[in-house]
Write an enzyme that holds these catalytic residues in place. Structure first.
Site, PDB file in Angstrom:
ATOM      1  N   THR A 117       0.813  -1.217   0.000  1.00 42.82           N
ATOM      2  CA  THR A 117       0.000   0.000   0.000  1.00 42.82           C
ATOM      3  C   THR A 117       0.843   1.261   0.000  1.00 42.82           C
ATOM      4  O   THR A 117       0.373   2.311  -0.396  1.00 42.82           O
ATOM      5  CB  THR A 117      -0.868   0.034   1.265  1.00 42.82           C
ATOM      6  OG1 THR A 117      -0.005  -0.195   2.393  1.00 42.82           O
ATOM      7  CG2 THR A 117      -1.913  -1.056   1.238  1.00 42.82           C
ATOM      8  N   ARG A 173      -7.666  13.495   4.432  1.00 39.62           N
ATOM      9  CA  ARG A 173      -6.292  13.860   4.101  1.00 39.62           C
ATOM     10  C   ARG A 173      -5.658  12.737   3.259  1.00 39.62           C
ATOM     11  O   ARG A 173      -5.680  11.564   3.654  1.00 39.62           O
ATOM     12  CB  ARG A 173      -5.517  14.019   5.416  1.00 39.62           C
ATOM     13  CG  ARG A 173      -4.014  13.999   5.295  1.00 39.62           C
ATOM     14  CD  ARG A 173      -3.473  15.386   5.045  1.00 39.62           C
ATOM     15  NE  ARG A 173      -2.005  15.372   4.929  1.00 39.62           N
ATOM     16  CZ  ARG A 173      -1.329  16.282   4.222  1.00 39.62           C
ATOM     17  NH1 ARG A 173      -1.977  17.229   3.579  1.00 39.62           N
ATOM     18  NH2 ARG A 173      -0.022  16.233   4.172  1.00 39.62           N
ATOM     19  N   ASN A 200      -0.321  10.847   0.256  1.00 38.34           N
ATOM     20  CA  ASN A 200       0.605  10.770  -0.871  1.00 38.34           C
ATOM     21  C   ASN A 200      -0.244  10.474  -2.104  1.00 38.34           C
ATOM     22  O   ASN A 200      -0.868   9.415  -2.196  1.00 38.34           O
ATOM     23  CB  ASN A 200       1.607   9.642  -0.577  1.00 38.34           C
ATOM     24  CG  ASN A 200       2.615   9.419  -1.689  1.00 38.34           C
ATOM     25  OD1 ASN A 200       2.291   9.539  -2.871  1.00 38.34           O
ATOM     26  ND2 ASN A 200       3.831   9.073  -1.318  1.00 38.34           N
ATOM     27  N   GLU A 236      -9.126  -0.131   0.442  1.00 35.54           N
ATOM     28  CA  GLU A 236     -10.172  -1.076   0.054  1.00 35.54           C
ATOM     29  C   GLU A 236     -11.367  -0.393  -0.598  1.00 35.54           C
ATOM     30  O   GLU A 236     -12.381  -1.022  -0.857  1.00 35.54           O
ATOM     31  CB  GLU A 236     -10.608  -1.880   1.289  1.00 35.54           C
ATOM     32  CG  GLU A 236      -9.456  -2.704   1.824  1.00 35.54           C
ATOM     33  CD  GLU A 236      -9.744  -3.365   3.154  1.00 35.54           C
ATOM     34  OE1 GLU A 236     -10.357  -4.435   3.134  1.00 35.54           O
ATOM     35  OE2 GLU A 236      -9.355  -2.825   4.197  1.00 35.54           O
TER      36      GLU A 236
END
Lengths: 759, 340
Positions: free
Chosen positions: A471, A648, A651, A725
Site C-alpha cells: 500500500t 487527508r 501521498n 479497500e
C-alpha cells in the site's frame, strides 16, 4: 490513463516515491521465503482429496523411502500443541493434524520434510490416504447444509440493521423491485506464494512468513505451542500481495514450527498454488435478495437487504456487509438480515473490502434497476436519496463527499453524452454501454505504537510493527515523520514487519495509514516539544523566543519571525546525540484496556458506524464504459473513471495506485474471477492461474483516478480515511449496469461472462 | 516431481534410436518411459503435477539439423522446422503476408514468454488442459484408462461439444493446429521404422474408447517439419479467437477461416473450429454449405448451423454451441471483407 503522480490538491500530500520502490523493482527486497538460512530443510504439504469424512489410514511408507526425506509430521505428531482458534488472528479452528476428521477439500493431512524441495514434493505426492468418505455439502443448494442467523456469531457483526417500519413502507411503495443477486467464491492468488520458515534457537522461535498481523500471530502461535510470547518472533518485511489472505494465521505455521523442532533444523515450506486454495482463506460465496420501494419522485421509502453466506462447518465467518448498505442512502425504512450457511468447505475470510464488495454490488445493481424502473438518471436518483444523517442510528456523517465525487467523475467521464436508451449506443459491430456505482468503505483506526529516533545530523528512524503490504504505508509513515521533523525523505528510514518492533494492529480494514501515521505523528510531536523547549531555553540558540511559534524546517528550528537555529546546535545545547520517543496512539472511544489489548494482539477497531458522535466513511463514484461484440458477445472495458474522497491524502501517488488497483480488481470481479466448485464433491476445480482468471494487461485500457479534496478533523489526528479497500467497491455493479445499458440484459450473478449474453 | 534422466541427443536419428525399444510401439508417447522435450511449456508443467511421469527426457534443443529451426517459404508452400519457436513464426512477416491465419493463430496463443519457448512441433502435440486431467486425484480416462471421467457430470464449462465420446469430453486447446487442419497441412515424421508424411488432419485422434491415445505417433517418432500448401485462399484468411479475457487465455470458441472468392461467391472455403472440439476440428459440412454461394450473413449462418449440427452439450458448456456458431459467422464475414 492519468499520470502516476497526480499534483496534490487541497489537503493532499506530495507524490513522494515509495521508499522501497527501487528495492522492489530490482529484486532486492527480501520476501520471507527469500531469507537465507543455514542448514534449512524443505517442507511440502500433503492434502486431502475428499471434503468430508475421516482419514482411516495414512500410507507414508513410499514417501519415507524417497531419498532425502527427513521426517513426516502427521496425526499424533503435534507435540501436544493446542488447536488453532478461529478469529481475527486465526483463519480457522480446524487443527488438521490434531484430529483425523476431514472438514474440507485440500485439508492438510501431512507435512513432509526433506533435504531438498524436490524430494519433499515427490514424497508428498506419494502419501496416500484411505478415507471413510461421507457425502459432502458444497454450497447453498446442497443437501445437508446448516443455516443460522449471522447476527451475534461474530464480534464484528452484532445485529441486523433496521429502521422504521419496512413492511408498511414496502406495502405502500408505488415502484418496487425485488431481485436476487450473487457473488462467487474467490481466492486471493497473490503472486507471492504462501510460505512459512521456522527457525529455533533454543526455546526461541522465529517465523519468517508473509503476514499482515505480526503481533497477533506472535501471541496466537505462542498460545498454540505453549511458549512465552516473548520467545516468539514473526518477521515479514515485504509482502507480495496480501489483500486479507495473509491476515489470519493458518494451521500451517504451527505445523512447520513443530517440524523444525522435531528435526532440530530450520524448515521452510512454500505452499504451491493449488494447495493454497484449500489451506488459506478466500472470499465467501454470497447471495442477496433486495427489495426496494420508492415513490414516483424517486425517494426510496423501503430498503430490504437479505444476505446468505457460505462458511465452513465449524467456523462462523461473517461477511455481513449490510452494516454499510443500510447506511448508504436516505431510505425511509430498512430491514436487513444475514444468514450463514455451513457447508463442507474451508473457512472463508477477509478479501479486500470483505463486507462491502459483495453487499454493495447487490445494492448498487439494485439502485440501477430502480433508476431504470423510475425512468430516472442513475446519478440523479442517487442525488435525490443523498442523506443528511445515516438512517439506522440517525448519526451525522463525519464527512460525506459522495455527490462531489459523482460530479467530478461524471464530468471527466462525459456521462452527459450517454443516451439512456438501452442498446442505443453502438460503434461498428460493438455495442456500447455505460454505467456507474457508488463506492463506500468505513473509516476506522486502531491503537498503534511507534518509536521515532531523531539524531543531531537530522537522521530519522521510524519503527512500527505494521506491514508493508504494497500500500505504501512505509512511505507515508516516513512522510509523516519527515514533515513533522522538517527533514527530507532521504534522511528517513522506516522499519516495519517485525513483531519485535512496537506493536501495530493487523493491516486490515484500511486502518493502517490512519493508525500508523497518528502514532508516528505523536512520537514526532513529543520530539518537537523537547527540541523547542531546548531551543528556546535560557542561553539556547533561540533564547527569548519562548512565545513565538516554533517549527522544524530544513533541519532547523525556525521561529515565525524568521529566526532559526541549526538542529546540530540545538542537540549540542541539550548535550544529547539522539532523541527517541515511543508513542502509543489510541483512537477516540478506545476502552481503558485498548492499549494493553494491542500488545496482546487483539486491537480494538474504532470508527465506521461504531462511534457515538458520527459515522465515518470514505466514498467514491465510479463510471464504466463497456463494449460488447454484437456477434460473439465478449465484454471489454475500454475505460473506467473513479473519483474518491478520503480526507487527508498522505501521498497522491500511493493513493492513486491503491484506487487504480482496486478498480482493476473490480473489473476482474465483474468479468473474470470465480473459483469453480465441483458440486458433487465440494472440491475446487480451477486451482491455478490458468483457469482462475484475473485481468491481464490487455484487458485494462484507460483507468482514471480523481482524488477529490476533503477535510475531516473528526476521523483521527492524522485526518486520514483509509482508501486501500475503497476502489474495488461498486465497480462490478457499474460494469453490470453498463452491460445492461448495452444489451438490455440484467446480469445479477457474478462474474458476467459470454455465457450470460450469448443465448 | 520425480527424479528423471535427462539426455541431449545431437541428431534426429540419435534421438529416435534412444527412444526406441519395445515400449515405443506398445504405449502412446504420452505414457512412454522415454519422452521428448523441446520448449517444455506443457510437459514440464505436467511432470510437476504428476500427470505424466517419464523416466527419461530427451532434449531436442541440441539436435544439430539446421532445417529443424528454419522457416522456408517458396511459391506454393510454407515449411516450418519442428523446432521453430511459436514466437518466431508468429513474428515472421512473410508468413503473415502469405497467410495471416497462420500468424494470427500463433500470435493469439499463450503469452510472449511461452511463445518464445514453445516449439511448433511441441505446440501441435500439447495436451488438454481439462482441470480433471490436470489434477491426479480425480478419475480420468485419458490419464488413467478405465478410471472414469469426472468432467462428464462435473464442472465442464470449458469442455468440448464436438468429437466427444462417452469416455472423454476434454477440449483440444491449441490454436495453431486449427490453422493447420484448415489449410490441409502435412507433417513430416521420422521414427525407427522410417520416414513418413501424414496429413495433419490424421495426426490427432478423437477420444472414442481410448482417450489416452491422442495422436497417430509412436513413442519413438518425431515430428521434424510442418508443411502448409499455399493456395488461392491463403492470403484471405483469418483466425478469430473468443475468450474470457483479451489475452493469455484458451479459446472458448475460435474459427480458422480461409476463403477463395469469386467476387461475392465462395469458390472454396477452408474452415476449422477451436475451443469446442476434442481434436483440431475441420468443419467440412460448413465448407460444403458455402461452396458456390454468395457469402452473406444468411449463408454464413447456414454454414455455422451445419458445423454444429452434431454438437453434444453438457451441463455448463451449452453456450459454446451458439457462441461457436456466431464466432464462425463473424470470422466468415470478416474474412470476406479482407482483400483477396
Amino acid at each position: 490513463m492519468n499520470q502516476a503522480a497526480p499534483a496534490p490538491r487541497e489537503n493532499q500530500g506530495d507524490p513522494v516515491v515509495r521508499i522501497d520502490a527501487r528495492l522492489k523493482v530490482t529484486g532486492q527486497a527480501g520476501y520471507p521465503a527469500d531469507i537465507v538460512t543455514a542448514n534449512v530443510a524443505y517442507g511440502a504439504l500433503a492434502t486431502s482429496s475428499i471434503a468430508r469424512g475421516k482419514v482411516s489410514e495414512l500410507h507414508t511408507k513410499d514417501a519415507r523411502a524417497v531419498p532425502g526425506v527427513l521426517d513426516i509430521v502427521t496425526y499424533g505428531d503435534m507435540d501436544k500443541a493446542d488447536t488453532p482458534k478461529f478469529g481475527n488472528t486465526g483463519a480457522s479452528s480446524i487443527g488438521p493434524l490434531h484430529d483425523k476428521t476431514v472438514f474440507h477439500d485440500g485439508q492438510i493431512i501431512a507435512l513432509v520434510v526433506a533435504e531438498t524441495f524436490e524430494a519433499a514434493e515427490e514424497a508428498a505426492m506419494l502419501i496416500r490416504a484411505d478415507y471413510e468418505n461421507e457425502r459432502p455439502s458444497a454450497s447453498f443448494d446442497s443437501k445437508g447444509v446448516k443455516m443460522e442467523p449471522a447476527a451475534g456469531k461474530s464480534p464484528m457483526f452484532k445485529e441486523d440493521a433496521k429502521a422504521g417500519d419496512f413492511d408498511a413502507a414496502w406495502a405502500d411503495a408505488t415502484v418496487k423491485i425485488d431481485e436476487k443477486y450473487s457473488t462467487p467464491t474467490q481466492h486471493h492468488n497473490p503472486i507471492e506464494l504462501f510460505s512459512t520458515t521456522a527457525i529455533w534457537q533454543g526455546d526461541q522461535l522465529t517465523i519468517h512468513e508473509p503476514s499482515q498481523n505480526v503481533t497477533g500471530w506472535k501471541v496466537e502461535l505462542a498460545r498454540q505451542l505453549k511458549l512465552d510470547p516473548a520467545n516468539v518472533r514473526i518477521v515479514s518485511p515485504y509482502i507480495g500481495g496480501a489483500f486479507g489472505s495473509k491476515g489470519p494465521m493458518t494451521a500451517r505455521t504451527a505445523i512447520v514450527a513443530v517440524a523444525a523442532r522435531r528435526i532440530g533444523r530450520p524448515v521452510r515450506c512454500v505452499v504451491n498454488r493449488m494447495q493454497a486454495f484449500g489451506t488459506q482463506i478466500y472470499r465467501a460465496e454470497t447471495r442477496h435478495r433486495i427489495r426496494m420501494g420508492a415513490g414516483k419522485d424517486g425517494r426510496i421509502t423501503a430498503f430490504g437487504h437479505e444476505g446468505w453466506e457460505v462458511t465452513s462447518r465449524p467456523d462462523p465467518y461473517v461477511v455481513g456487509g449490510t452494516s454499510a448498505t443500510a447506511r448508504m442512502y436516505n431510505y425511509g425504512s430498512v430491514l436487513t438480515h444475514v444468514s450463514l450457511v455451513h457447508a463442507d468447505r474451508n473457512t472463508p475470510g477477509y478479501m479486500r473490502s470483505p463486507p462491502e464488495t459483495p453487499y454493495v454490488y447487490a445494492l448498487e445493481n439494485a439502485m440501477d434497476e430502480m433508476a431504470v424502473a423510475l425512468g430516472m438518471d442513475p446519478v440523479e436518483f442517487r442525488r435525490i436519496n443523498e442523506p443528511e444523517k445515516e438512517p439506522i442510528g440517525g448519526k451525522p456523517f463525519s464527512s460525506r463527499s459522495l455527490i462531489k465525487c459523482y460530479d467530478q467523475a461524471s464530468d471527466a467521464f462525459g456521462w452527459s453524452k450517454r443516451d439512456p436508451r438501452v442498446g442505443s449506443m453502438r460503434e461498428g459491430d460493438w455495442l456500447v454501454g455505460m454505467g456507474c456505482a457508488t463506492a463506500i468503505y468505513p473509516t476506522a483506526a486502531a491503537p498503534c505504537a511507534a518509536r521515532v529516533r531523531f539524531t543531531a545530523d537530522g537522521e530519522v528512524r521510524v519503527q512500527c510493527g505494521s506491514h508493508e503490504i504494497g500500500t505504501g504505508v512505509r512511505t507515508v509513515a516516513g512522510q509523516m515523520a519527515a514533515e513533522r521533523l522538517g527533514v527530507g525523505m532521504d534522511k528517513v528510514s522506516v522499519e516495519m514487519g517485525d513483531s519485535a518492533l512496537p506493536p501495530a494492529p493487523v493491516s486490515g480494514g484500511s486502518i493502517s495509514t490512519a493508525s500508523v501515521c497518528s502514532a508516528v505523528m505523536k512520537a514526532c510531536d513529543a520530539i518537537r516539544e523537547k527540541l523547542f523547549a531546548a531551543a528556546a531555553g535560557r542561553g539556547a540558540p533561540l533564547a527569548g523566543s519562548g512565545n513565538a511559534k516554533l517549527d522544524l524546517k530544513d533541519e532547523k528550528v525556525v521561529t515565525e519571525t524568521g529566526k532559526s537555529a541549526k538542529l546540530a546546535d540545538v542537540f549540542k545545547a541539550m548535550q544529547v546525540g539522539a532523541l527517541e520517543e515511543y508513542a502509543e496512539f489510541a483512537p477516540k472511544g478506545s476502552s481503558p484496556e485498548a492499549l494493553s489489548k494491542l500488545y496482546a494482539g487483539q486491537p480494538e477497531f474504532h470508527g465506521g458506524e461504531g462511534d457515538k458522535d458520527s459515522v465515518k466513511y470514505a466514498f467514491g463514484a465510479e463510471f464504466v464504459e463497456v463494449r460488447i461484440n454484437s456477434y460473439t458477445r465478449e465484454i471489454r472495458v475500454p475505460r473506467i473513471v473513479g473519483a474518491f474522497a478520503a480526507g487527508r491524502i498522505m501521498n497522491t501517488r500511493t493513493a492513486r495506485s491503491q484506487l487504480m488497483g482496486g478498480m482493476i480488481w473490480g473489473i476482474g470481479q465483474a468479468l473474470h474471477e470465480a473459483t469453480e466448485i465441483d458440486q458433487r464433491h465440494a472440491r475446487y476445480v480451477n486451482r491455478d492461474l490458468q483457469d482462475y482468471l484475473v485481468p491481464v494487461n490487455a484487458d485494462i485500457k484507460e483507468v482514471d483516478v480523481i482524488l477529490v479534496p476533503e477535510t475531516d478533523h473528526q476521523v483521527n489526528p492524522a485526518g486520514v480515511k483509509g482508501l486501500g479497500e475503497l476502489g474495488n467497491v461498486g465497480t462490478a455493479a457499474a460494469v453490470a449496469s453498463a452491460v445492461y445499458h448495452a444489451t438490455g440484459k440484467r446480469i445479477r450473478d457474478l462474474p458476467i461472462r459470454i455465457d450470460d449474453l450469448i443465448g | 516431481m520425480r527424479p528423471f534422466v535427462y539426455e541431449r541427443p545431437t541428431s534426429v536419428s540419435a534421438a529416435i534410436a534412444m527412444a526406441s525399444g519395445p515400449d515405443a510401439v506398445r504405449v502412446p508417447p504420452t505414457g512412454a518411459d522415454t519422452q521428448f522435450i523441446a520448449g517444455g511449456t506443457n510437459l514440464a508443467d505436467y511432470m510437476k503435477l504428476g500427470v505424466t511421469r517419464p523416466e527419461r527426457l530427451l532434449d531436442l534443443n541440441t539436435l544439430a539439423e539446421p532445417a529443424l529451426r528454419q522457416i522456408r517459404i517458396d511459391d506454393d508452400t510454407i515449411r516450418f522446422g519442428a523446432l521453430v519457436r511459436m514466437g518466431e513464426a508468429a513474428d515472421n512477416n512473410d508468413v503473415r503476408r502469405r497467410c495471416p491465419l497462420l500468424a494470427d493463430s500463433l500470435k493469439f496463443a499463450a503469452s510472449g514468454q511461452l511463445r518464445n519457448m514453445a516449439s511448433l512441433g511441441g505446440n501441435v502435440l500439447q495436451r488438454t488442459r481439462c482441470e480433471y486431467f490436470r489434477e491426479i486425484s480425480w478419475p480420468c480416462n485419458k490419464r488413467e484408462p478405465g478410471s472414469g471421467c469426472a468432467a462428464m457430470e462435473g464442472s465442464n464449462r470449458q469442455h468440448a461439444v464436438l468429437g466427444t465420446s462417452d469416455a472423454c469430453i476434454a477440449t483440444y486447446h491449441g490454436d495453431f493446429a486449427q490453422a493447420l487442419v484448415a489449410l490441409d497441412a502435412t507433417v513430416d515424421i521420422e521414427g525407427s521404422r522410417g520416414r513418413r508424411k501424414l496429413a495433419f488432419a490424421k495426426l490427432h485422434r478423437r477420444p472414442g474408447e481410448t482417450p489416452d491415445i491422442e495422436t497417430d505417433l509412436a513413442a519413438d517418432e518425431l515430428i521434424t517439419a510442418i508443411e502448409v500448401p499455399l493456395a488461392p485462399w491463403s492470403s484471405r484468411s483469418r483466425y478469430l479467437k473468443i475468450r474470457d479475457r483479451e489475452s493469455y487465455a484458451f479459446a472458448l470458441a475460435s474459427a480458422a477461416v480461409a476463403l477463395d472468392m469469386d467476387g461475392e461467391t465462395v469458390r472454396s472455403a477452408r474452415i476449422a473450429l477451436g475451443g469446442v472440439a476434442t481434436v483440431p476440428w475441420r468443419a467440412r459440412e460448413a465448407e460444403d454449405a458455402l461452396q458456390g454461394k454468395v457469402l452473406d450473413e444468411a449463408t454464413a449462418q447456414e454454414a455455422a448451423e451445419a458445423a454444429f449440427a452434431d454438437a453434444r452439450p453438457r451441463e455448463h458448456n451449452a453456450f459454446k454451441i451458439p457462441l461457436g456458431k456466431r464466432t464462425l459467422v463473424r470470422a466468415l464475414l470478416e474474412t470476406r471483407n479482407m482483400k483477396g
